[in-house]
Design a protein around this motif. Structure first.
Motif, mmCIF file in Angstrom:
data_model
loop_
_atom_site.group_PDB
_atom_site.id
_atom_site.type_symbol
_atom_site.label_atom_id
_atom_site.label_comp_id
_atom_site.label_asym_id
_atom_site.label_seq_id
_atom_site.Cartn_x
_atom_site.Cartn_y
_atom_site.Cartn_z
ATOM 1 N N ARG A 1 0.839 -1.211 0.000
ATOM 2 C CA ARG A 1 0.000 0.000 0.000
ATOM 3 C C ARG A 1 0.875 1.263 0.000
ATOM 4 O O ARG A 1 0.555 2.245 -0.687
ATOM 5 C CB ARG A 1 -0.921 -0.016 1.222
ATOM 6 N N GLN A 2 1.943 1.221 0.767
ATOM 7 C CA GLN A 2 2.828 2.388 0.819
ATOM 8 C C GLN A 2 3.476 2.631 -0.549
ATOM 9 O O GLN A 2 3.560 3.777 -1.023
ATOM 10 C CB GLN A 2 3.895 2.179 1.883
ATOM 11 N N ARG A 3 3.903 1.531 -1.183
ATOM 12 C CA ARG A 3 4.521 1.674 -2.516
ATOM 13 C C ARG A 3 3.500 2.180 -3.531
ATOM 14 O O ARG A 3 3.810 3.026 -4.375
ATOM 15 C CB ARG A 3 5.061 0.316 -2.983
ATOM 16 N N ALA A 4 2.273 1.622 -3.413
ATOM 17 C CA ALA A 4 1.237 2.060 -4.355
ATOM 18 C C ALA A 4 0.912 3.530 -4.149
ATOM 19 O O ALA A 4 0.721 4.291 -5.129
ATOM 20 C CB ALA A 4 -0.020 1.195 -4.179
ATOM 21 N N ALA A 5 0.857 3.952 -2.893
ATOM 22 C CA ALA A 5 0.586 5.363 -2.619
ATOM 23 C C ALA A 5 1.698 6.254 -3.151
ATOM 24 O O ALA A 5 1.451 7.332 -3.727
ATOM 25 C CB ALA A 5 0.405 5.566 -1.116
ATOM 26 N N GLU A 6 2.927 5.797 -2.965
ATOM 27 C CA GLU A 6 4.056 6.591 -3.466
ATOM 28 C C GLU A 6 4.027 6.673 -4.990
ATOM 29 O O GLU A 6 4.254 7.726 -5.592
ATOM 30 C CB GLU A 6 5.362 5.950 -2.988
ATOM 31 N N ALA A 7 3.706 5.523 -5.614
ATOM 32 C CA ALA A 7 3.637 5.535 -7.073
ATOM 33 C C ALA A 7 2.509 6.432 -7.561
ATOM 34 O O ALA A 7 2.651 7.173 -8.555
ATOM 35 C CB ALA A 7 3.437 4.105 -7.581
ATOM 36 N N ALA A 8 1.343 6.361 -6.860
ATOM 37 C CA ALA A 8 0.228 7.220 -7.246
ATOM 38 C C ALA A 8 0.586 8.695 -7.087
ATOM 39 O O ALA A 8 0.202 9.542 -7.907
ATOM 40 C CB ALA A 8 -0.995 6.862 -6.408
ATOM 41 N N ARG A 9 1.303 9.008 -5.997
ATOM 42 C CA ARG A 9 1.702 10.399 -5.795
ATOM 43 C C ARG A 9 2.622 10.876 -6.918
ATOM 44 O O ARG A 9 2.461 11.986 -7.467
ATOM 45 C CB ARG A 9 2.398 10.551 -4.446
ATOM 46 N N GLN A 10 3.585 10.029 -7.270
ATOM 47 C CA GLN A 10 4.490 10.419 -8.350
ATOM 48 C C GLN A 10 3.751 10.552 -9.678
ATOM 49 O O GLN A 10 4.025 11.488 -10.460
ATOM 50 C CB GLN A 10 5.615 9.384 -8.474
ATOM 51 N N GLU A 11 2.797 9.623 -9.898
ATOM 52 C CA GLU A 11 2.034 9.707 -11.142
ATOM 53 C C GLU A 11 1.179 10.967 -11.174
ATOM 54 O O GLU A 11 1.028 11.629 -12.213
ATOM 55 C CB GLU A 11 1.151 8.461 -11.285
ATOM 56 N N LEU A 12 0.634 11.313 -9.998
ATOM 57 C CA LEU A 12 -0.179 12.519 -9.914
ATOM 58 C C LEU A 12 0.667 13.762 -10.184
ATOM 59 O O LEU A 12 0.238 14.686 -10.903
ATOM 60 C CB LEU A 12 -0.835 12.599 -8.534
ATOM 61 N N GLU A 13 1.825 13.791 -9.614
ATOM 62 C CA GLU A 13 2.691 14.949 -9.862
ATOM 63 C C GLU A 13 3.055 15.061 -11.333
ATOM 64 O O GLU A 13 3.105 16.170 -11.907
ATOM 65 C CB GLU A 13 3.958 14.828 -9.018
ATOM 66 N N GLU B 1 1.997 17.835 -16.617
ATOM 67 C CA GLU B 1 1.678 17.720 -18.042
ATOM 68 C C GLU B 1 0.303 18.304 -18.377
ATOM 69 O O GLU B 1 0.072 18.788 -19.478
ATOM 70 C CB GLU B 1 1.716 16.249 -18.458
ATOM 71 N N ARG B 2 -0.619 18.217 -17.443
ATOM 72 C CA ARG B 2 -1.988 18.598 -17.798
ATOM 73 C C ARG B 2 -2.571 19.537 -16.740
ATOM 74 O O ARG B 2 -3.601 19.265 -16.140
ATOM 75 C CB ARG B 2 -2.846 17.343 -17.910
ATOM 76 N N THR B 3 -1.913 20.625 -16.512
ATOM 77 C CA THR B 3 -2.380 21.594 -15.520
ATOM 78 C C THR B 3 -3.743 22.151 -15.902
ATOM 79 O O THR B 3 -4.649 22.280 -15.059
ATOM 80 C CB THR B 3 -1.366 22.732 -15.403
#
Length: 610
Positions: A337-349, A354-356
């Motif tokens: 879950r922690q890795r998934a959250a970190e990956a989601a955060r990076q993907e969100l950033e 890219e799409r502000t």
């Protein structure tokens, strides 16, 4: 979209988790195997030690029985060696053994000796207890027997061998007979151990007695007699065969190895053609050189203890590693879950960068959705409040209907008592008016108690259960209904006995009695001979109150659904009275039933006696 770096990192995490699970499973296998083996061996030692203690105790008991058996006969030969009749027979030139034969025969019967006989110095038997039997020893030459030779030389001898005449094994106890300092013969007592061996055989524990040369003399297994603990050399075998008058088939080793050091331990011995484990115990006897050996059956106790211990160890280890597995699984899930959250955060950033513009539009749309959801949530809350209020009103309506049904009689009684008090005052009968006003107070208190129950609805308060006088409760109910019964011409038949205490709430019990009697009174309207019977009786640990009337009874169409809410046969009834009564009685731990009756209706209230 997943980047190659993220995918590689995820694969590495999966491999690490798999390695941890493999290591945990291997550790579980190793620990479980080691613990099961170690605990099993510990249990084996404990069970073996316990079986060894039992075997040693049994061997000591067997040795005590053997010692007791021998002590009966060891004093017999010395006593006979000093007997005057024996000396007279051996010294006589023309002996007449008839009288001595009879004495020896009687003595053998009394002591249960196999044979008692007297031998001259030439080795020939002069008198014997078995003189009447075909295998009589009289005239037999025993000069070659070791017990005769040793007794003549040393004064006494004990020797176990086969009888040359009878062919049966036994212990020969010999004692020299002297006249002054001159030997004139030998007295011999032969002891057989058939009864003792039968007792040992019945115990189910093979036992055998061995002489100093390792030859089995006494045994509960007949095929073991005159076998040896270990192989004998040719010379020893030849001498023993000659001394004990044995056949060539004797003196072969036993079919199992007896421990040399005498330690109590498990051995394998074939009995009934099957090799089984036996606990071997050895103990010395009072007879010099004789040792008693006992085999106690294992009966699977040791292996059962080992199996139970190993199963217990496996269960404990499995439980411990099961807990470890659960903890490991939770930790891995937390890491994922922690890795998934970190990956989601990076993907969100990355997407924000890219799409502000698209994100701002989505944010506006999201705000609109939030507002719509808030309005929907507010509507849902309002609707829920309305539903709750509607449910409360429905419940209060049912309770109010039942309370109105019960308050009608006290109100009418209050009015009647008020009119009565007014009439008494007009007649200047103040004392009776005071009593009427007191009854109004009691009825008002009753109404207050009923309305208090209505106010307590929201608190769901429990009834106060305590010992209550059933007669007082009936008196309270009749106070409310007495005028109604008299006006309706209903005769009350009450069997008043001793006071009975029941477990109930006073006011609620009165409410039940009033409701049931009110129903009976209504059923008797228009009848000239209307009667209501009140009966109280003790039935075991219960007290039954029977309320019976001679009205039309309950119709068969509604009998099965009589206690169903809102089911009634009255034109203006609500169908709640009996339902409320049954619930109240159930709250007391009792029952309300409609009993079969030839005429009318019979309701029975069963309550626990205080």
């Amino acid at each position: 979209m997943t980047t190659p770096a993220a995918a590689s990192h995820s694969e590495g995490l999966v491999r690490r988790h798999a390695r941890l699970w493999i290591a945990l499973i291997l550790a579980w296998l190793v620990v479980t195997t080691t613990a099961a083996y170690g605990l099993g061996e510990t249990a084996r030692k404990g069970a073996s030690a316990e079986l060894a203690r039992q075997s040693e105790s049994a061997a000591a008991l067997h040795a005590a029985v053997l010692r007791s058996e021998l002590e009966k006969y060891r004093a017999l030969a010395p006593a006979m060696a000093t007997d005057a009749d024996v000396a007279r027979l051996l010294l006589s030139s023309r002996p007449d053994p008839a009288m001595l034969n009879q004495r020896l025969e009687a003595l053998a019967d009394q002591t249960r000796a196999s044979a008692i006989y007297v031998i001259g110095t030439d080795g020939v038997t002069r008198a014997a207890s078995n003189w009447r039997q075909p295998i009589s020893f009289i005239g037999a030459d025993y000069s070659f027997r070791p017990y005769f030779v040793k007794a003549m030389r040393d004064g006494s001898a004990e020797f176990f061998a086969l009888g040359t005449v009878s062919g049966t094994p036994g212990l020969f106890l010999a004692r020299r007979v002297v006249d002054g300092n001159r030997a004139i013969g030998v007295v011999v007592v032969k002891v057989e151990f058939d009864a003792l061996e039968a007792e040992w055989r019945a115990s189910g524990e093979p036992a055998y007695v061995v002489d100093p040369g390792g030859v089995v003399l006494i045994t509960s297994i007949p095929t073991w007699r005159f076998r040896t603990l270990r192989p004998m050399d040719a010379e020893s075998r030849r001498l023993t065969l000659a001394d004990q008058t044995l056949g060539d088939g004797a003196l072969t080793p036993l079919p199992f190895q007896t421990p040399d050091n005498g330690a109590t331990r498990l051995i394998e011995a074939p009995l009934d053609g099957v090799d089984r484990p036996w606990m071997h115990a050895r103990i010395d006897t009072m007879t010099p050189g004789w040792t008693l050996h006992l085999l106690t059956p294992d009966r699977g106790a040791i292996e059962t203890s080992v199996a139970n211990a190993r199963v217990l160890a496996a269960l404990i280890a499995t439980l411990a590693f099961g807990v470890a597995a659960v903890l490991l699984r939770r930790r891995q899930q937390a890491v994922v879950r922690q890795r998934a959250a970190e990956a989601a955060r990076q993907e969100l950033e990355r997407r924000i960068e890219e799409r502000t513009r698209d994100l701002r539009q989505a944010n506006v749309a999201l705000n609109r959705q939030i507002e719509e959801r808030m309005r929907a949530e507010a509507s849902r809350e309002a609707l829920r409040d309305e539903l709750v209020q509607a449910g409360k009103l429905a419940a209060l309506g049912q309770i109010a209907a039942g309370v109105a049904h019960e308050i009608n009689q006290p109100v009418a009684a209050i009015r009647t008592q008020a009119e009565t008090a007014s009439a008494y005052l007009e007649r200047a009968q103040e004392a009776k008016a005071v009593r009427a006003l007191g009854r109004i107070g009691e009825l008002t208190a009753r109404i207050g108690a009923i309305t208090q129950e209505l106010r307590a609805f929201s608190r769901k308060s429990e009834p106060q259960l305590r010992p209550v006088s059933l007669n007082e409760a009936i008196d309270g109910a009749l106070l409310l209904l007495g005028g109604r019964l008299r006006q309706g011409g209903v005769r009350l038949v009450r069997a008043r006995g001793g006071d009975v205490q029941v477990i109930a709430d006073r006011f609620r019990l009165e409410q039940v009695i009033v409701n049931l009697m009110q129903n009976a009174a209504e059923a008797l309207e228009g009848r000239a001979d209307g009667r209501i019977h009140l009966t109280v009786r003790r039935v075991g640990e219960l007290v039954e109150l029977r309320i019976a009337d001679n009205g039309p009874g309950v119709a068969d169409s509604i009998r099965d659904q009589l206690f169903t809410p809102f089911l009634t046969s009255k034109a203006n009834g609500l169908g709640l009275g009996l339902v409320i009564c049954r619930d109240l009685v159930a709250g007391f731990g009792g029952e309300l039933d409609l009993r079969p009756a030839e005429t009318g209706a019979v309701f029975v209230v069963s309550l626990k006696a205080a």
